[in-house]
Design a protein around this motif. Structure first.
Motif, PDB file in Angstrom:
ATOM      1  N   VAL A 144     -12.105  16.925  21.881  1.00 27.23           N
ATOM      2  CA  VAL A 144     -13.106  16.317  21.003  1.00 27.23           C
ATOM      3  C   VAL A 144     -14.493  16.624  21.547  1.00 27.23           C
ATOM      4  CG1 VAL A 144     -13.934  14.204  19.916  1.00 27.23           C
ATOM      5  CG2 VAL A 144     -11.486  14.472  20.410  1.00 27.23           C
ATOM      6  N   LEU A 145     -15.294  17.325  20.723  1.00 25.02           N
ATOM      7  CA  LEU A 145     -16.660  17.641  21.113  1.00 25.02           C
ATOM      8  C   LEU A 145     -17.634  16.670  20.465  1.00 25.02           C
ATOM      9  CD1 LEU A 145     -16.870  21.557  20.828  1.00 25.02           C
ATOM     10  CD2 LEU A 145     -16.395  20.169  22.855  1.00 25.02           C
ATOM     11  N   SER A 146     -18.687  16.351  21.190  1.00 20.82           N
ATOM     12  CA  SER A 146     -19.775  15.539  20.658  1.00 20.82           C
ATOM     13  C   SER A 146     -21.079  16.091  21.208  1.00 20.82           C
ATOM     14  CB  SER A 146     -19.600  14.074  21.078  1.00 20.82           C
ATOM     15  OG  SER A 146     -20.681  13.285  20.613  1.00 20.82           O
ATOM     16  N   GLN A 147     -21.921  16.596  20.328  1.00 16.85           N
ATOM     17  CA  GLN A 147     -23.204  17.182  20.720  1.00 16.85           C
ATOM     18  C   GLN A 147     -23.016  18.236  21.810  1.00 16.85           C
ATOM     19  OE1 GLN A 147     -25.886  13.940  21.636  1.00 16.85           O
ATOM     20  NE2 GLN A 147     -25.824  13.151  19.558  1.00 16.85           N
ATOM     21  N   GLY A 148     -22.006  19.065  21.623  1.00 26.06           N
ATOM     22  CA  GLY A 148     -21.775  20.191  22.527  1.00 26.06           C
ATOM     23  C   GLY A 148     -21.021  19.869  23.796  1.00 26.06           C
ATOM     24  N   ARG A 149     -20.762  18.591  24.045  1.00 28.01           N
ATOM     25  CA  ARG A 149     -20.065  18.190  25.267  1.00 28.01           C
ATOM     26  C   ARG A 149     -18.663  17.700  24.945  1.00 28.01           C
ATOM     27  NH1 ARG A 149     -24.726  15.011  28.815  1.00 28.01           N
ATOM     28  NH2 ARG A 149     -26.193  16.772  28.900  1.00 28.01           N
ATOM     29  N   LEU A 150     -17.769  17.807  25.933  1.00 33.22           N
ATOM     30  CA  LEU A 150     -16.401  17.350  25.751  1.00 33.22           C
ATOM     31  C   LEU A 150     -16.358  15.833  25.912  1.00 33.22           C
ATOM     32  CD1 LEU A 150     -13.488  18.337  25.285  1.00 33.22           C
ATOM     33  CD2 LEU A 150     -13.204  18.338  27.764  1.00 33.22           C
ATOM     34  N   ALA A 151     -16.014  15.151  24.815  1.00 38.30           N
ATOM     35  CA  ALA A 151     -15.959  13.688  24.842  1.00 38.30           C
ATOM     36  C   ALA A 151     -14.590  13.182  25.268  1.00 38.30           C
ATOM     37  CB  ALA A 151     -16.302  13.127  23.458  1.00 38.30           C
TER      38      ALA A 151
END
Length: 269
Positions: free
Chosen positions: A210-217
């Motif tokens: 799961v990505l959020s704003q380019g980072r792995l959440a």
């Protein structure tokens, strides 16, 4: 194929669209790449495919017992034989038949004289994608769903060790979506697919990123990852996560947003 993302990051337009992603999708399984629009899913797939080179970190691939190497170190021809990417906007204005479009996936295998030692791979790919009946049709006459099947067949014709799919269920009706994802799941090929439909990901993927704003959440099995708190944090939605009565897989029931009263900001009492 083994795939490892080691602190991968890159910028587009001066902004980090993929920012320090560390992940190891399980080899031989179907991994769903999730996240809202603009989270960096398509860019990450292009980095894995070697179409973009990360500004930091590395995408490492290898098949045991060989040592994983950066995708960027593979020659173009070898990379095309081992990794297939089906992008969202795949189109052609050239007057081709379906069989000719699928045969484009065999280009990395052709000899200097144009011969392909695996011509039957096209027939196998058409059959696998349930598109054999379309083989002699002109590409321009196909519906959106039919074109998507043919693009999947073209990717399969490459006989890749790593299959990358960007929104593969676009333009497909419900039955075709279920058939396609069940087929991909059962391939036994390391597969990473960007998906918008969280319930499809929960039903068919063994692993999700799961990505959020380019980072792995978050990363892990859908049952562990797709929880109400994460959906609230990443997608900004309220939901209940239930259990499918037949499969035991998660089923996400989204809440309707509360109406906003005039003059009251959302979230205020």
């Amino acid at each position: 194929m083994d795939l490892r993302l080691d602190g991968v990051g890159t910028r587009l337009g001066g902004r980090w669209v993929v920012d320090g992603v560390d992940a190891t999708p399980p080899p031989g399984h179907f991994t769903g790449l999730l996240g809202p629009n603009g989270a960096g899913k398509s860019t990450l797939l292009r980095l894995v495919a070697g179409l973009l080179e990360p500004e930091r970190g590395a995408v490492l691939v290898g098949t045991a017992p060989e040592k994983p190497v950066p995708v960027a170190s593979l020659g173009r021809r070898e990379r095309a034989r081992r990794i297939a990417l089906l992008e969202q906007e795949s189109s052609s204005t050239v007057p081709l038949t379906v069989r000719e479009v699928v045969a484009l996936g065999r280009i990395p295998y052709r000899t200097l004289w144009g011969a392909d030692p695996g011509d039957d791979a096209v027939d196998r790919a058409l059959a696998a994608a349930d598109a054999t009946h379309l083989a002699d049709r002109a590409w321009a006459t196909l519906s959106g769903g039919e074109r998507q099947r043919v693009h999947v067949a073209r990717a399969l014709a490459q006989e890749p060790e790593l299959l990358l799919l960007d929104e593969p269920t676009n333009h497909l009706d419900v039955s075709a979506q279920l058939q396609l994802l069940a087929f991909v799941r059962d391939l036994g090929t390391t597969t990473v697919a960007a998906l918008h439909d969280l319930n499809l990901a929960a039903a068919f993927c063994e692993h999700v990123l799961v990505l959020s704003q380019g980072r792995l959440a978050a990363a892990g099995h859908p049952r562990e990852v797709l929880r109400p708190a994460l959906l609230r944090e990443v997608y900004g939605v309220e939901a209940d996560v239930l259990e499918h009565p037949r499969t035991g897989r998660p089923v996400i029931a989204f809440h309707e947003p509360a109406p906003v009263r005039a003059g009251v900001t959302a979230g205020e009492p």
